[in-house]
Design an enzyme around this catalytic site. Structure first.
Site, PDB file in Angstrom:
ATOM      1  N   ASN A 172     -10.228  -1.018  -0.452  1.00  0.00           N
ATOM      2  CA  ASN A 172      -8.774  -0.863  -0.341  1.00  0.00           C
ATOM      3  C   ASN A 172      -8.145  -1.389  -1.631  1.00  0.00           C
ATOM      4  O   ASN A 172      -8.194  -2.579  -1.909  1.00  0.00           O
ATOM      5  CB  ASN A 172      -8.262  -1.643   0.880  1.00  0.00           C
ATOM      6  CG  ASN A 172      -6.745  -1.542   1.042  1.00  0.00           C
ATOM      7  OD1 ASN A 172      -6.064  -0.890   0.240  1.00  0.00           O
ATOM      8  ND2 ASN A 172      -6.205  -2.186   2.064  1.00  0.00           N
TER       9      ASN A 172
ATOM     10  N   CYS B 126       0.810  -1.228   0.000  1.00  0.00           N
ATOM     11  CA  CYS B 126       0.000   0.000   0.000  1.00  0.00           C
ATOM     12  C   CYS B 126       0.841   1.275   0.000  1.00  0.00           C
ATOM     13  O   CYS B 126       0.314   2.365  -0.263  1.00  0.00           O
ATOM     14  CB  CYS B 126      -0.939   0.008   1.197  1.00  0.00           C
ATOM     15  SG  CYS B 126      -2.014  -1.417   1.228  1.00  0.00           S
TER      16      CYS B 126
ATOM     17  N   HIS C 299      -3.567   6.804   2.246  1.00  0.00           N
ATOM     18  CA  HIS C 299      -3.899   5.473   1.738  1.00  0.00           C
ATOM     19  C   HIS C 299      -5.212   5.071   2.406  1.00  0.00           C
ATOM     20  O   HIS C 299      -5.446   5.386   3.572  1.00  0.00           O
ATOM     21  CB  HIS C 299      -2.800   4.461   2.074  1.00  0.00           C
ATOM     22  CG  HIS C 299      -3.260   3.064   1.819  1.00  0.00           C
ATOM     23  ND1 HIS C 299      -3.689   2.671   0.572  1.00  0.00           N
ATOM     24  CD2 HIS C 299      -3.448   1.990   2.636  1.00  0.00           C
ATOM     25  CE1 HIS C 299      -4.087   1.414   0.639  1.00  0.00           C
ATOM     26  NE2 HIS C 299      -3.957   0.979   1.887  1.00  0.00           N
TER      27      HIS C 299
HETATM   28  N1  ACO Z   1     -18.461  -9.824   8.324  1.00  0.00           N
HETATM   29  C1  ACO Z   1     -18.969 -10.074   9.539  1.00  0.00           C
HETATM   30  N2  ACO Z   1     -18.198 -10.343  10.600  1.00  0.00           N
HETATM   31  C2  ACO Z   1     -16.872 -10.359  10.423  1.00  0.00           C
HETATM   32  C3  ACO Z   1     -16.278 -10.092   9.175  1.00  0.00           C
HETATM   33  C4  ACO Z   1     -17.123  -9.813   8.096  1.00  0.00           C
HETATM   34  N3  ACO Z   1     -16.678  -9.549   6.857  1.00  0.00           N
HETATM   35  N4  ACO Z   1     -14.934 -10.152   9.309  1.00  0.00           N
HETATM   36  C5  ACO Z   1     -14.683 -10.442  10.594  1.00  0.00           C
HETATM   37  N5  ACO Z   1     -15.853 -10.575  11.263  1.00  0.00           N
HETATM   38  C6  ACO Z   1     -16.059 -10.884  12.667  1.00  0.00           C
HETATM   39  C7  ACO Z   1     -14.858 -11.535  13.292  1.00  0.00           C
HETATM   40  O1  ACO Z   1     -14.878 -12.918  13.074  1.00  0.00           O
HETATM   41  C8  ACO Z   1     -15.038 -11.179  14.770  1.00  0.00           C
HETATM   42  O2  ACO Z   1     -15.982 -12.096  15.301  1.00  0.00           O
HETATM   43  P1  ACO Z   1     -15.854 -12.595  16.833  1.00  0.00           P
HETATM   44  O3  ACO Z   1     -15.901 -11.354  17.681  1.00  0.00           O
HETATM   45  O4  ACO Z   1     -17.035 -13.472  16.994  1.00  0.00           O
HETATM   46  O5  ACO Z   1     -14.533 -13.294  16.905  1.00  0.00           O
HETATM   47  C9  ACO Z   1     -15.718  -9.824  14.722  1.00  0.00           C
HETATM   48  O6  ACO Z   1     -16.223  -9.671  13.382  1.00  0.00           O
HETATM   49  C10 ACO Z   1     -14.807  -8.658  15.050  1.00  0.00           C
HETATM   50  O7  ACO Z   1     -13.650  -8.743  14.281  1.00  0.00           O
HETATM   51  P2  ACO Z   1     -12.480  -7.755  14.551  1.00  0.00           P
HETATM   52  O8  ACO Z   1     -11.261  -8.356  13.992  1.00  0.00           O
HETATM   53  O9  ACO Z   1     -12.500  -7.302  15.976  1.00  0.00           O
HETATM   54  O10 ACO Z   1     -12.886  -6.501  13.667  1.00  0.00           O
HETATM   55  P3  ACO Z   1     -12.089  -5.169  13.589  1.00  0.00           P
HETATM   56  O11 ACO Z   1     -12.883  -4.118  14.243  1.00  0.00           O
HETATM   57  O12 ACO Z   1     -10.656  -5.308  13.978  1.00  0.00           O
HETATM   58  O13 ACO Z   1     -12.105  -4.908  12.009  1.00  0.00           O
HETATM   59  C11 ACO Z   1     -10.728  -5.112  10.035  1.00  0.00           C
HETATM   60  C12 ACO Z   1     -11.498  -5.845  11.130  1.00  0.00           C
HETATM   61  C13 ACO Z   1     -11.697  -4.274   9.248  1.00  0.00           C
HETATM   62  C14 ACO Z   1     -10.060  -6.140   9.128  1.00  0.00           C
HETATM   63  C15 ACO Z   1      -9.652  -4.231  10.686  1.00  0.00           C
HETATM   64  O14 ACO Z   1      -8.907  -4.973  11.595  1.00  0.00           O
HETATM   65  C16 ACO Z   1      -8.708  -3.589   9.682  1.00  0.00           C
HETATM   66  O15 ACO Z   1      -9.072  -2.712   8.947  1.00  0.00           O
HETATM   67  N6  ACO Z   1      -7.421  -3.972   9.683  1.00  0.00           N
HETATM   68  C17 ACO Z   1      -6.390  -3.307   8.908  1.00  0.00           C
HETATM   69  C18 ACO Z   1      -6.479  -3.507   7.428  1.00  0.00           C
HETATM   70  C19 ACO Z   1      -5.299  -2.791   6.784  1.00  0.00           C
HETATM   71  O16 ACO Z   1      -4.935  -1.690   7.153  1.00  0.00           O
HETATM   72  N7  ACO Z   1      -4.623  -3.396   5.853  1.00  0.00           N
HETATM   73  C20 ACO Z   1      -3.368  -2.800   5.411  1.00  0.00           C
HETATM   74  C21 ACO Z   1      -3.273  -2.574   4.069  1.00  0.00           C
HETATM   75  S1  ACO Z   1      -3.466  -3.986   3.053  1.00  0.00           S
HETATM   76  C22 ACO Z   1      -1.957  -4.192   2.197  1.00  0.00           C
HETATM   77  O17 ACO Z   1      -0.953  -3.618   2.478  1.00  0.00           O
HETATM   78  C23 ACO Z   1      -1.932  -5.233   1.082  1.00  0.00           C
END
Ligand code: ACO
Length: 327
Positions: free
Chosen positions: A284, A113, A254
């Site tokens: 993203n 990214c 980003h």
């Molecule tokens: N739909 C419904 N529920 C979901 C989904 C989904 N798509 N995905 C995860 N859940 C559930 C999980 O299983 C979890 O369930 P549980 O509580 O029963 O275990 C619950 O939702 C909460 O999950 P969290 O991981 O706490 O969600 P969070 O608030 O952390 O959001 C996310 C997740 C959006 C992925 C976040 O962590 C994020 O944005 N991370 C960073 C992404 C990023 O910056 N990537 C970098 C760039 S990519 C690159 O460089 C190629």
């Protein structure tokens, strides 16, 4: 100031739109979960035949047109991507083939990214060397072919698309890079990784069965690092430019998650009204996110010559980068 100029921008999105409601039919998710956790409502995805270089080529043609230049005016092609057509040749070489302009250098930047900011830094040095007049820099991704469509934690996040810039010298010295920084921390590489397909884990039945050729992410950890690093990078380049958020006309972060953007803005004291947001419609799009947002802002007349632009990126590696530009 490094006296370079983004002469023109262009972008291309594949026509097919995949909404959160479409995703509800593919994995156990809801539009509400995706929107509230990420800010994403829809993303564009390619058809089976389309590659990353196809998207980069379309964006590049528009950027060249906008610059009033021909493909033969280019002196180098750089593509930042995390989803290349092939490991080699580089995606940049495939773009070069499409333009049929052999001879000039063409290479990819692998910084996920942050790739576009890495690419802009490299392009600026090439322009400053005096040997290169016009550089085509693309950020392009086809993430839809490298995500696991059974993994709801990652497949809802990404989209496909390409942004392109033509970079040249600022002849009157009025445009350029006021401050910039790049960084990386390879010790945290396992947190966001496409594990198989390289020499570390060559392709086998097992790697395919275990879906190791797709994105694997420790979402919460990545989120924490992204918030911290996007904020500190923004603060650092603003400080080095002798500026505060008040001096910035537009902030192009980003766009991985709306909550990361909001937390970064808080840290650098940037009002959300100055941020150009595209994540709701594109998701993203790793290395393409910043050039897509730049072109979107240019087309919406939100950036004009002389404006101060702040940009920051963070991604797999981990890698990061920031820049204060005078447009
Ligand atoms: N739909 C419904 N529920 C979901 C989904 C989904 N798509 N995905 C995860 N859940 C559930 C999980 O299983 C979890 O369930 P549980 O509580 O029963 O275990 C619950 O939702 C909460 O999950 P969290 O991981 O706490 O969600 P969070 O608030 O952390 O959001 C996310 C997740 C959006 C992925 C976040 O962590 C994020 O944005 N991370 C960073 C992404 C990023 O910056 N990537 C970098 C760039 S990519 C690159 O460089 C190629």
């Amino acid at each position: 100031m490094q006296a370079i100029k983004i002469l023109a921008t262009g972008s291309y999105l594949p026509p097919k739109v995949l909404t959160n409601f479409d995703l509800e039919k593919i994995v156990d998710t809801t539009d509400e979960w995706i929107r509230t956790r990420t800010g994403i409502s829809e993303r564009h995805i390619v058809d089976e035949k389309t590659t990353t270089s196809d998207l980069a080529f379309e964006a590049a043609k528009i950027a060249l047109d906008n610059a009033g230049l021909k493909p033969s005016d280019l002196d180098a092609i750089i593509v930042a991507t995390a989803s290349p057509d092939t490991i080699y040749p580089s995606t940049a070489c495939w773009v070069q083939k499409k333009f049929n302009i052999p001879g000039i250098p063409a290479f990819d930047i692998s910084a996920a990214c942050s790739g576009f900011i890495y690419g802009l830094t490299v392009s600026a040095s090439l322009i400053e060397s005096g040997k290169y007049k016009h550089i085509l820099l693309c950020g392009a991704e086809v993430m839809s072919k490298v995500v696991n469509w059974e993994d709801r934690e990652t497949c809802v996040l990404f989209g496909d698309g390409a942004g392109a810039c033509i970079i040249g010298k600022s002849e009157d010295g009025s445009s350029g890079i006021i401050s910039s920084c790049l960084g990386a921390d390879g010790t945290l590489g396992e947190l966001l990784i496409q594990p198989a397909g390289g020499t570390r884990m060559p392709a086998s039945h097992d790697t395919v069965d275990k879906k190791l050729h797709s994105v694997h992410m420790e979402g919460k950890e990545v989120f924490k690092h992204a918030v911290r690093t996007m904020g500190s990078t923004g603060e650092r380049v603003l400080k080095e430019a002798g500026m505060t958020a008040d001096d910035v006309d537009i902030y192009i972060p980003h766009q991985a998650n709306m909550r990361i953007i909001e937390a970064t803005c808080k840290r650098v004291k940037m009002p959300m009204s100055k941020v150009h947001i595209i994540i709701h419609k594109y998701g993203n799009v790793p290395a393409a996110s910043i050039p897509l947002a730049l072109d979107d802002a240019v087309r919406a007349n939100k950036i004009k010559r002389g404006d101060i632009v702040l940009t920051t990126g963070f991604g797999a590696g981990f890698t990061w980068g920031g820049m204060v530009l005078k447009w």
